[in-house]
Design a protein around this motif. Structure first.
Motif, PDB file in Angstrom:
ATOM      1  N   ILE A   1      77.602  73.659   0.118  1.00  0.00           N
ATOM      2  CA  ILE A   1      78.599  73.576  -0.957  1.00  0.00           C
ATOM      3  C   ILE A   1      78.627  72.205  -1.622  1.00  0.00           C
ATOM      4  O   ILE A   1      79.058  72.080  -2.753  1.00  0.00           O
ATOM      5  CB  ILE A   1      80.020  73.954  -0.487  1.00  0.00           C
TER       6      ILE A   1
ATOM      7  N   ASN B   1      78.150  75.024  -7.038  1.00  0.00           N
ATOM      8  CA  ASN B   1      79.128  76.109  -6.891  1.00  0.00           C
ATOM      9  C   ASN B   1      79.544  76.783  -8.190  1.00  0.00           C
ATOM     10  O   ASN B   1      80.689  77.189  -8.338  1.00  0.00           O
ATOM     11  CB  ASN B   1      80.386  75.596  -6.172  1.00  0.00           C
TER      12      ASN B   1
ATOM     13  N   LEU C   1      80.548  81.000   0.221  1.00  0.00           N
ATOM     14  CA  LEU C   1      81.597  80.367  -0.573  1.00  0.00           C
ATOM     15  C   LEU C   1      82.511  81.418  -1.186  1.00  0.00           C
ATOM     16  O   LEU C   1      83.728  81.237  -1.261  1.00  0.00           O
ATOM     17  CB  LEU C   1      80.994  79.485  -1.671  1.00  0.00           C
TER      18      LEU C   1
ATOM     19  N   THR D   1      85.018  82.414   1.245  1.00  0.00           N
ATOM     20  CA  THR D   1      86.084  81.413   1.286  1.00  0.00           C
ATOM     21  C   THR D   1      87.029  81.577   0.103  1.00  0.00           C
ATOM     22  O   THR D   1      88.244  81.467   0.245  1.00  0.00           O
ATOM     23  CB  THR D   1      85.469  80.001   1.250  1.00  0.00           C
ATOM     24  N   ILE D   2      86.459  81.858  -1.067  1.00  0.00           N
ATOM     25  CA  ILE D   2      87.289  82.018  -2.262  1.00  0.00           C
ATOM     26  C   ILE D   2      88.230  83.202  -2.105  1.00  0.00           C
ATOM     27  O   ILE D   2      89.420  83.126  -2.418  1.00  0.00           O
ATOM     28  CB  ILE D   2      86.388  82.172  -3.509  1.00  0.00           C
TER      29      ILE D   2
ATOM     30  N   GLU E   1      91.029  82.157  -0.011  1.00  0.00           N
ATOM     31  CA  GLU E   1      91.975  81.318  -0.744  1.00  0.00           C
ATOM     32  C   GLU E   1      92.900  82.151  -1.617  1.00  0.00           C
ATOM     33  O   GLU E   1      93.971  81.705  -1.991  1.00  0.00           O
ATOM     34  CB  GLU E   1      91.247  80.291  -1.615  1.00  0.00           C
ATOM     35  N   GLU E   2      92.441  83.344  -1.971  1.00  0.00           N
ATOM     36  CA  GLU E   2      93.305  84.246  -2.747  1.00  0.00           C
ATOM     37  C   GLU E   2      94.173  85.085  -1.820  1.00  0.00           C
ATOM     38  O   GLU E   2      94.824  86.024  -2.258  1.00  0.00           O
ATOM     39  CB  GLU E   2      92.438  85.187  -3.598  1.00  0.00           C
ATOM     40  N   TYR E   3      94.145  84.786  -0.510  1.00  0.00           N
ATOM     41  CA  TYR E   3      94.823  85.579   0.513  1.00  0.00           C
ATOM     42  C   TYR E   3      94.346  87.021   0.493  1.00  0.00           C
ATOM     43  O   TYR E   3      95.038  87.934   0.843  1.00  0.00           O
ATOM     44  CB  TYR E   3      96.350  85.512   0.345  1.00  0.00           C
TER      45      TYR E   3
ATOM     46  N   TYR F   1      92.285  88.943   2.306  1.00  0.00           N
ATOM     47  CA  TYR F   1      91.527  89.046   3.552  1.00  0.00           C
ATOM     48  C   TYR F   1      90.537  90.203   3.494  1.00  0.00           C
ATOM     49  O   TYR F   1      89.428  90.107   4.000  1.00  0.00           O
ATOM     50  CB  TYR F   1      92.480  89.219   4.741  1.00  0.00           C
TER      51      TYR F   1
ATOM     52  N   GLY G   1      95.557  75.303   0.194  1.00  0.00           N
ATOM     53  CA  GLY G   1      95.475  76.723   0.520  1.00  0.00           C
ATOM     54  C   GLY G   1      95.061  76.948   1.960  1.00  0.00           C
ATOM     55  O   GLY G   1      95.579  77.823   2.648  1.00  0.00           O
ATOM     56  N   LYS G   2      94.094  76.140   2.393  1.00  0.00           N
ATOM     57  CA  LYS G   2      93.608  76.258   3.763  1.00  0.00           C
ATOM     58  C   LYS G   2      94.724  75.932   4.748  1.00  0.00           C
ATOM     59  O   LYS G   2      94.886  76.592   5.770  1.00  0.00           O
ATOM     60  CB  LYS G   2      92.433  75.287   3.945  1.00  0.00           C
TER      61      LYS G   2
ATOM     62  N   ALA H   1      97.929  76.256   4.224  1.00  0.00           N
ATOM     63  CA  ALA H   1      98.894  77.358   4.206  1.00  0.00           C
ATOM     64  C   ALA H   1      98.400  78.495   5.091  1.00  0.00           C
ATOM     65  O   ALA H   1      99.160  79.084   5.855  1.00  0.00           O
ATOM     66  CB  ALA H   1      99.110  77.851   2.779  1.00  0.00           C
ATOM     67  N   ARG H   2      97.118  78.793   4.986  1.00  0.00           N
ATOM     68  CA  ARG H   2      96.572  79.873   5.816  1.00  0.00           C
ATOM     69  C   ARG H   2      96.659  79.544   7.295  1.00  0.00           C
ATOM     70  O   ARG H   2      96.920  80.410   8.118  1.00  0.00           O
ATOM     71  CB  ARG H   2      95.140  80.185   5.411  1.00  0.00           C
TER      72      ARG H   2
ATOM     73  N   ILE I   1     100.118  80.341   8.341  1.00  0.00           N
ATOM     74  CA  ILE I   1     100.275  81.792   8.446  1.00  0.00           C
ATOM     75  C   ILE I   1      99.617  82.297   9.731  1.00  0.00           C
ATOM     76  O   ILE I   1     100.154  83.129  10.447  1.00  0.00           O
ATOM     77  CB  ILE I   1      99.646  82.497   7.221  1.00  0.00           C
ATOM     78  N   ASP I   2      98.452  81.750  10.047  1.00  0.00           N
ATOM     79  CA  ASP I   2      97.705  82.212  11.216  1.00  0.00           C
ATOM     80  C   ASP I   2      98.198  81.589  12.523  1.00  0.00           C
ATOM     81  O   ASP I   2      97.578  81.789  13.562  1.00  0.00           O
ATOM     82  CB  ASP I   2      96.206  81.928  11.038  1.00  0.00           C
TER      83      ASP I   2
ATOM     84  N   ALA J   1     103.060  78.066  -4.776  1.00  0.00           N
ATOM     85  CA  ALA J   1     102.399  79.338  -4.462  1.00  0.00           C
ATOM     86  C   ALA J   1     101.948  79.366  -3.007  1.00  0.00           C
ATOM     87  O   ALA J   1     101.973  80.419  -2.364  1.00  0.00           O
ATOM     88  CB  ALA J   1     101.203  79.550  -5.387  1.00  0.00           C
ATOM     89  N   ASP J   2     101.531  78.211  -2.476  1.00  0.00           N
ATOM     90  CA  ASP J   2     101.063  78.196  -1.097  1.00  0.00           C
ATOM     91  C   ASP J   2     102.205  78.396  -0.113  1.00  0.00           C
ATOM     92  O   ASP J   2     102.037  79.066   0.911  1.00  0.00           O
ATOM     93  CB  ASP J   2     100.327  76.880  -0.807  1.00  0.00           C
TER      94      ASP J   2
ATOM     95  N   ALA K   1     103.200  81.957  -0.204  1.00  0.00           N
ATOM     96  CA  ALA K   1     102.305  82.786   0.608  1.00  0.00           C
ATOM     97  C   ALA K   1     102.726  82.765   2.071  1.00  0.00           C
ATOM     98  O   ALA K   1     102.656  83.783   2.757  1.00  0.00           O
ATOM     99  CB  ALA K   1     100.866  82.304   0.471  1.00  0.00           C
TER     100      ALA K   1
ATOM    101  N   ASN L   1     103.365  86.304   3.336  1.00  0.00           N
ATOM    102  CA  ASN L   1     102.365  86.809   4.288  1.00  0.00           C
ATOM    103  C   ASN L   1     102.743  86.557   5.735  1.00  0.00           C
ATOM    104  O   ASN L   1     102.404  87.319   6.621  1.00  0.00           O
ATOM    105  CB  ASN L   1     100.992  86.172   4.033  1.00  0.00           C
TER     106      ASN L   1
ATOM    107  N   LYS M   1      90.015  78.306  -7.649  1.00  0.00           N
ATOM    108  CA  LYS M   1      90.088  79.321  -6.604  1.00  0.00           C
ATOM    109  C   LYS M   1      90.213  78.690  -5.224  1.00  0.00           C
ATOM    110  O   LYS M   1      90.811  79.265  -4.332  1.00  0.00           O
ATOM    111  CB  LYS M   1      88.825  80.182  -6.631  1.00  0.00           C
ATOM    112  N   THR M   2      89.570  77.552  -5.040  1.00  0.00           N
ATOM    113  CA  THR M   2      89.561  76.960  -3.707  1.00  0.00           C
ATOM    114  C   THR M   2      90.439  75.720  -3.607  1.00  0.00           C
ATOM    115  O   THR M   2      90.642  75.209  -2.515  1.00  0.00           O
ATOM    116  CB  THR M   2      88.132  76.562  -3.284  1.00  0.00           C
TER     117      THR M   2
ATOM    118  N   THR N   1      84.756  72.230  -4.221  1.00  0.00           N
ATOM    119  CA  THR N   1      85.764  73.098  -3.612  1.00  0.00           C
ATOM    120  C   THR N   1      87.118  72.423  -3.492  1.00  0.00           C
ATOM    121  O   THR N   1      88.127  73.076  -3.318  1.00  0.00           O
ATOM    122  CB  THR N   1      85.310  73.589  -2.227  1.00  0.00           C
TER     123      THR N   1
ATOM    124  N   ALA O   1      94.283  85.338  -9.304  1.00  0.00           N
ATOM    125  CA  ALA O   1      93.943  86.448  -8.414  1.00  0.00           C
ATOM    126  C   ALA O   1      92.605  87.039  -8.848  1.00  0.00           C
ATOM    127  O   ALA O   1      92.114  86.769  -9.947  1.00  0.00           O
ATOM    128  CB  ALA O   1      95.041  87.495  -8.441  1.00  0.00           C
TER     129      ALA O   1
END
Lengths: 289, 334
Positions: free
Chosen positions: A224, A229, A239, A242-243, A246-248, A250, B67-68, B70-71, B74-75, B88-89, B92, B96, B150-151, B192, B322
């Protein structure tokens, strides 16, 4: 090679260092399941939950297709280049004695030890427009960083140890006797290489190739940084996974991951089938002779 | 064997003993460029808390892409507070992970954003391409560096700032999309994350303009290694980047740290917290609490907000970022 039977030691007969076949097998399978099968099964189950509809949508998305094409193409090309370079490195390490050989031998494993992101940053620094190599290559019209070429170079870098380490032991076991025999029968160097050495090396070469390919396909960290990219141009499939995360999304991520997994499994299966085909052909040749 | 066991038991008892002696830990899960800022906030707040309550607070911070992060929460990463790049994060995490109520943003002043920033242009010294405003970014031959929206949470503010300017300029949906398409055509590398883009622009020397958060641009400007090589261009219109903070209800209930977590976040609104934010390049939400001299580095910028220009993060996220949203359409092959 296999005609020389090893004398079996009486103490070794009937005794195995590990207790009980049943226990060893059970533990072995349990470990394999826990570490490899379980996560893969979880992925498969979640992917199955998507339904055919979700799958098809993931497959048909042009951006996913573009990234898969790039990932597979770059990984195949890089594995081929790594195999070529790896065989040469292995040859040099096995057949020649020179100062610094041990050091070179140890260096081969370095891409294994290095965090791949570090490799990516280092390669980008070298090949970008103001880097050591980039400043000469880019004016010459060779764009490497932020182009598919950069992806291939990163993948060759991380794939090289596989290619070297699979070929090396076979070359060591090969010895020179067969080459000398071929030479004494009047074979040219090229014929010796083609008819004597290459057939012996081929299974190891293919193993190295498939390992490097599989590694390259899933590689993320080193790529990356050098890829750029850009969607449809230099965006690799990992990648895109991963994107989606990032949009949740899954499910979207799992759809691509499962696709990648299935496709690479098929590729590996095909690559692994080649040596047995080849062996079959050779047996027939021997029968003809 | 027995001695080994008893020494283990002793060590365990000791560890438990010290932990119960009023030693409380807080975990702040934050995004990337707040590292230095929160390092200072944590020391300052822990000292103040010790003075007020006698309790020793240990504050740990985790940094990464918004974002990472936030995930991770969540996890199951048990953050007591989250301080992320965009609402937004945290939304989520609320939707979520169900770890905090949906109305979390109303619990602290200024929509839970104690400091803000804005999107500016970082250009090379002397501004060789003559970049003055958003319109210049789509000129042929101008290379723009921005991370992928996006990332990267930060990159969403970049994208939205460009969108806000274009909608005021063109007042026509098709033309706005066309402007952004041309803008992203001028992007040679899509990193990214924001730090990756800064590296591409500053270290690799790629591109003519870096779209950056003001605090990141100020950091680059003040860095001794790069001082004198860059300048900041403030566009005619930008967006108010509001990185919000929240305590995570489920986790603080579990840890019994609700009181500390809330005090920690409220500390950010005190004169000391506001001054630290300004020191690290963030615009304080309550500038009257900060000496005027320390605000001089922030020029006047006309800023839109996510709420009045885009109708809030939920709508923006769905419409723009999205799968199949406007950003995907921008990259659709013709």
């Amino acid at each position: 090679m296999s005609t020389l039977a090893l004398p079996s030691l009486p103490a070794a007969r009937g005794r195995r260092p590990l207790p009980g076949f049943g226990l060893s097998l059970g533990l072995g399978l349990a470990w394999l399941s826990l570490v490899v099968l379980l996560p893969l099964a979880a992925l498969a189950v979640r992917a199955a939950g998507l339904g055919l509809d979700g799958w098809l949508r993931a497959v048909q998305d042009p951006r996913v297709q573009a990234s898969l094409k790039l990932s597979f193409g770059a990984a195949l090309l890089a594995a081929a280049l790594a195999s070529l370079a790896g065989a040469l490195v292995a040859w040099v390490l096995v057949r020649y004695r020179f100062p610094g050989r041990r050091l070179l031998d140890a260096l081969v494993d370095l891409p294994f030890a290095l965090p791949t992101a570090v490799a990516g940053i280092a390669l980008t620094a070298i090949y970008s427009a103001n880097g050591w190599m980039g400043r000469w290559l880019e004016p010459a019209g060779l764009k490497i960083a932020y182009a598919p070429a950069g992806i291939v170079i990163a993948l060759v870098f991380i794939g090289l140890p596989f290619a070297v380490r699979t070929v090396q032991p076979v070359l060591e076991a090969l010895g020179r006797e067969q080459e000398e025999a071929a030479a004494s029968l009047g074979a040219s160097r090229l014929t010796t290489l083609r008819r004597v050495i290459l057939p012996e090396l081929l299974p190891a070469l293919l193993t190295g190739f498939s390992l490097a390919f599989a590694r390259g396909l899933g590689e993320y960290g080193s790529v990356i940084f050098i890829a750029g990219n850009l969607p449809y141009k230099t965006e690799i499939a990992p990648l895109l996974i991963t994107i989606r995360l990032e949009e949740y999304d899954y499910n979207g991520a799992i759809a691509i991951a499962a696709l990648l997994l299935a496709a690479s499994f098929l590729c590996l299966l095909a690559i692994n089938a080649i040596p047995s085909l080849f062996a079959h052909e050779r047996r027939e040749q021997r029968h003809d002779a | 064997m027995k001695t080994l066991l008893s020494s283990f038991a002793l060590a365990f008892a000791l560890a438990a003993g010290t932990a119960s002696a009023k030693d409380v830990e807080l975990l702040n899960v934050s995004y990337d460029p707040t590292r230095e800022f929160y390092a200072e906030v944590n020391t300052a707040f822990a000292a103040q808390w010790k003075q007020q309550t006698g309790e020793t607070l240990k504050i740990r911070a985790s940094h990464g892409g918004s974002g990472k992060q936030a995930r991770s929460v969540i996890d199951g990463l048990e953050a007591d507070v989250v301080t992320l790049a965009l609402a937004a994060d945290i939304d989520a995490i609320a939707s979520n992970g169900k770890l905090l109520p949906a109305n979390w943003q109303t619990r602290l002043p200024h929509q839970s954003s104690p400091y803000t920033s804005t999107i500016v242009f970082l250009v090379r010294k002397g501004n060789p391409k003559g970049v003055r405003d958003w319109g210049d970014l789509v000129k042929p031959g101008v290379a723009v560096i921005t991370p992928n929206p996006k990332t990267s949470g930060g990159a969403r503010w970049n994208y939205l700032a460009a969108w806000a300017w274009a909608s005021q300029q063109y007042r026509d949906g098709g033309k706005v999309v066309d402007y952004l398409t041309r803008l992203f055509k001028n992007v040679p590398v899509l990193d990214t994350g924001a730090r990756g883009s800064t590296t591409t622009f500053v270290e690799r020397g790629i591109g003519d303009v870096l779209l950056a958060w003001e605090n990141e641009a100020l950091l680059t400007l003040n860095d001794p290694a790069t001082r004198g090589k860059f300048e900041i261009v403030v566009p005619s219109l930008s967006i108010k980047a509001e990185p919000p903070v929240a305590w995570v209800d489920k986790n603080v209930a579990k840890h019994g740290t609700r009181k500390q977590a809330e005090a920690y976040l409220r500390f950010l609104y005190t004169p000391e917290g506001q001054r630290l934010a300004a020191k690290h390049g963030y615009r304080p939400a309550e500038p009257d609490k900060v000496p005027a001299a320390e605000l001089a580095r922030f020029p006047q910028v006309k800023q839109v907000t996510i709420d009045n220009a885009f109708g809030g993060w939920k709508k923006t996220q769905a419409e723009h970022f999205a799968d199949g949203g406007f950003f995907d359409r921008i990259y659709q092959p013709k």
